[in-house]
Design an enzyme around this catalytic site. Sequence first.
Site, PDB file in Angstrom:
ATOM      1  CD  GLU A 122      -2.751  -1.111   2.275  1.00  0.00           C
ATOM      2  OE1 GLU A 122      -3.115  -0.327   2.852  1.00  0.00           O
ATOM      3  OE2 GLU A 122      -3.990  -2.153   2.713  1.00  0.00           O
ATOM      4  CD  GLU A 189      -9.788  -0.699  -0.459  1.00  0.00           C
ATOM      5  OE1 GLU A 189      -8.702  -1.394  -0.610  1.00  0.00           O
ATOM      6  OE2 GLU A 189     -10.637  -0.710   0.233  1.00  0.00           O
TER       7      GLU A 189
END
Length: 271
Positions: A122, A189
Amino acid sequence: MSVHVQNTRMTTARLRQMKATGEKIAMLTSYDFTLASLVDEAGVEMILVGDSASNVVCGNQYTLPITVEEMIFLTKGVVRAAKHALVVCDMPFGSYQVSEEEAVRNAVKILKESGCDAVKIEGGEEVLPAISHMIRIGVPVMGHLGLTPQSVNQFGGYGLRAKEEAEAEKLLHDAQLLDQAGCFAITLEKIPAALAEKVTKAVSCPVIGIGAGNACDGQVLVLHDMLGLNQGFKPKFLRHFASLAEEVKTAVSSYVEAVKDSSFPSAEESY
Ligand code: KIV
């Protein structure tokens, strides 16, 4: 509609080809051998052993507590199951943020010990040195931008990301940096669909969306969510493709009843 299941193992090169020809990429999470076998046989191109295992498997509120060792343990089972799909293992919180050296060491450990094909990380520019180093030494890396659940405490929740121009511009810039560094794919996302479309067109690697609209090169969902096993969770982007929670409960209560009234096991089910 029948799904064509690849006879050979998926590769990052084939995923790029799919983006080039406009063939959509299907990805799902899995955390164990049995379900990963079914997911693989059903024809997904990629299986993600997500750190969502922290929530789905371990019952934690956040993804943050899961460890490298726990991710390796789960990923080993999924790798044994995957005959076709490319297996990606999430690098858990704390395993790549402290230093570039530690990040690379953990990525190598995950690849060597779990047998997975790639890792997912991430973040954008902040983690770029670690990502570039991993790619240089041969670790395939998938990026992850937008709502990055490991930053939930910083974000203050799981709301839509990059609604404002400054965050949207940073996200686009980060995606370009990850692409130039050689990430084989990027997850986006929970961001506006228009931004996801812009990013998808701006990068050469496949973009896999979750809550990021239909213009991405592929989609990913958490298996337990799309199977309807997790009844309490129904964000707008999630489609339930089955309602397994009800089926499991019905089956288990039938079993309990059969044990209690002594109808199970029957004579045919006994030796
Ligand atoms: O951990 C996970 O399952 C993920 C997906 C939601 C993309 O990162």
